[in-house]
Scaffold this active site. Structure first.
Site, PDB file in Angstrom:
ATOM      1  N   VAL A  32       0.837  -1.204   0.000  1.00 17.17           N
ATOM      2  CA  VAL A  32       0.000   0.000   0.000  1.00 17.17           C
ATOM      3  C   VAL A  32       0.875   1.259   0.000  1.00 17.17           C
ATOM      4  O   VAL A  32       0.619   2.218  -0.737  1.00 17.17           O
ATOM      5  CB  VAL A  32      -0.912   0.014   1.257  1.00 17.17           C
ATOM      6  CG1 VAL A  32      -1.641   1.331   1.396  1.00 17.17           C
ATOM      7  CG2 VAL A  32      -1.898  -1.134   1.222  1.00 17.17           C
ATOM      8  N   ASP A  33       1.899   1.226   0.805  1.00 15.54           N
ATOM      9  CA  ASP A  33       2.800   2.369   0.967  1.00 15.54           C
ATOM     10  C   ASP A  33       3.433   2.745  -0.383  1.00 15.54           C
ATOM     11  O   ASP A  33       3.427   3.922  -0.793  1.00 15.54           O
ATOM     12  CB  ASP A  33       3.887   1.954   1.973  1.00 15.54           C
ATOM     13  CG  ASP A  33       4.605   3.112   2.619  1.00 15.54           C
ATOM     14  OD1 ASP A  33       4.174   4.262   2.421  1.00 15.54           O
ATOM     15  OD2 ASP A  33       5.594   2.859   3.329  1.00 15.54           O
TER      16      ASP A  33
HETATM   17  N1  AR6 Z   1      -4.819  -1.052  -2.205  1.00 14.86           N
HETATM   18  C1  AR6 Z   1      -5.374  -1.788  -1.208  1.00 14.86           C
HETATM   19  N2  AR6 Z   1      -4.733  -2.799  -0.591  1.00 14.86           N
HETATM   20  C2  AR6 Z   1      -3.480  -3.089  -1.013  1.00 14.86           C
HETATM   21  C3  AR6 Z   1      -2.817  -2.362  -2.036  1.00 14.86           C
HETATM   22  C4  AR6 Z   1      -3.553  -1.310  -2.652  1.00 14.86           C
HETATM   23  N3  AR6 Z   1      -3.033  -0.560  -3.629  1.00 14.86           N
HETATM   24  N4  AR6 Z   1      -1.572  -2.888  -2.192  1.00 14.86           N
HETATM   25  C5  AR6 Z   1      -1.460  -3.898  -1.306  1.00 14.86           C
HETATM   26  N5  AR6 Z   1      -2.610  -4.041  -0.600  1.00 14.86           N
HETATM   27  P1  AR6 Z   1       1.095  -4.097   3.072  1.00 14.86           P
HETATM   28  P2  AR6 Z   1       1.667  -4.128   5.956  1.00 14.86           P
HETATM   29  C6  AR6 Z   1      -2.944  -4.983   0.492  1.00 14.86           C
HETATM   30  O1  AR6 Z   1       2.247  -5.004   2.826  1.00 14.86           O
HETATM   31  O2  AR6 Z   1       1.457  -5.586   6.047  1.00 14.86           O
HETATM   32  C7  AR6 Z   1       5.416  -1.691   3.237  1.00 14.86           C
HETATM   33  O3  AR6 Z   1       6.647  -1.993   2.660  1.00 14.86           O
HETATM   34  C8  AR6 Z   1      -2.061  -6.184   0.710  1.00 14.86           C
HETATM   35  O4  AR6 Z   1      -2.438  -7.219  -0.177  1.00 14.86           O
HETATM   36  O5  AR6 Z   1       0.911  -2.947   2.169  1.00 14.86           O
HETATM   37  O6  AR6 Z   1       1.079  -3.251   7.024  1.00 14.86           O
HETATM   38  C9  AR6 Z   1       5.505  -0.581   4.280  1.00 14.86           C
HETATM   39  O7  AR6 Z   1       6.479   0.374   3.938  1.00 14.86           O
HETATM   40  C10 AR6 Z   1      -2.365  -6.525   2.154  1.00 14.86           C
HETATM   41  O8  AR6 Z   1      -3.595  -7.249   2.252  1.00 14.86           O
HETATM   42  O9  AR6 Z   1       1.144  -3.485   4.569  1.00 14.86           O
HETATM   43  C11 AR6 Z   1       5.880  -1.330   5.508  1.00 14.86           C
HETATM   44  O10 AR6 Z   1       7.262  -1.574   5.579  1.00 14.86           O
HETATM   45  C12 AR6 Z   1      -2.602  -5.163   2.815  1.00 14.86           C
HETATM   46  O11 AR6 Z   1      -2.836  -4.265   1.718  1.00 14.86           O
HETATM   47  C13 AR6 Z   1       5.157  -2.650   5.364  1.00 14.86           C
HETATM   48  O12 AR6 Z   1       4.976  -2.838   3.966  1.00 14.86           O
HETATM   49  C14 AR6 Z   1      -1.450  -4.644   3.648  1.00 14.86           C
HETATM   50  O13 AR6 Z   1      -0.203  -5.009   3.055  1.00 14.86           O
HETATM   51  C15 AR6 Z   1       3.789  -2.628   5.989  1.00 14.86           C
HETATM   52  O14 AR6 Z   1       3.228  -3.912   5.906  1.00 14.86           O
END
Ligand code: AR6
Length: 170
Positions: A32-33
């Site tokens: 997401v980030d």
């Molecule tokens: N829109 C909605 N959901 C999404 C998107 C999107 N565009 N992209 C991914 N997801 P994560 P975390 C989902 O890894 O676990 C980063 O490197 C994904 O499939 O984004 O809190 C940060 O910088 C999953 O279900 O967040 C941190 O270092 C959910 O969003 C770390 O990852 C969260 O996945 C944070 O990890």
């Protein structure tokens, strides 16, 4: 407060504020980030760098939340929060709940009425989706806030159906 679960991309949401599953550095990453910084443009990173230089020299603590501009995204603000990494030996549910509560507190301070959340911690941070959904829904329901719409935006259908099932329970 209306609460819904949809499948989609958080960067495309037309809401007042979208929540970023950030890390302590606030300086970007994957998931997401990465998508928020890529689609929102450099203005968001600049704002994050200013926060690091002022209020958060040591980074944003786990469970906290802070807002910046949303740059070129349709939303007005990005609320950055840092979820816990999952641990099978330590219960970190309080930190995950805090992400939702603090994000809604920041939304209230901005006057945001609609907020989109991703499934914080369930990607890179490996939190099991079912447990994360239960924490997210319970905390949002328990938080006293002027936000009128909370939309959980889940990237894949499996995660959406888990959130929808938890929302339907009571
Ligand atoms: N829109 C909605 N959901 C999404 C998107 C999107 N565009 N992209 C991914 N997801 P994560 P975390 C989902 O890894 O676990 C980063 O490197 C994904 O499939 O984004 O809190 C940060 O910088 C999953 O279900 O967040 C941190 O270092 C959910 O969003 C770390 O990852 C969260 O996945 C944070 O990890």
């Amino acid at each position: 407060m209306r609460i819904e679960a949809v499948q989609g991309d958080i960067t495309e949401q037309h809401v007042d504020a979208v929540v970023n599953a950030a890390n302590t550095s606030l300086l970007g990453g994957g998931g997401v980030d990465g998508a928020i910084h890529r689609r929102g443009g450099g203005e968001i990173l600049e704002a994050c760098r200013r926060l690091r230089a002022t209020d958060y020299p040591d980074g944003l603590p786990v469970g906290s939340a802070v807002a910046t501009t949303a740059g070129e995204l349709p939303a007005q603000w990005v609320i950055h929060t840092v979820g816990p990494t999952y641990s099978s030996s330590e219960d970190r549910s309080a930190s995950l709940a805090s992400c939702y509560r603090e994000s809604l507190r920041v939304a209230d301070s901005l006057g945001a009425r609609s907020v989109a959340f991703p499934a914080v911690s369930t990607g890179v941070y490996r939190y099991p989706v079912e447990a994360a959904a239960e924490i997210a829904v319970a905390e949002v329901r328990a938080t006293d806030s002027a936000v009128e719409l909370v939309r959980f935006v889940l990237f894949d259908e499996r995660t959406r159906s888990v959130f929808a099932e938890v929302l339907d329970r009571d």
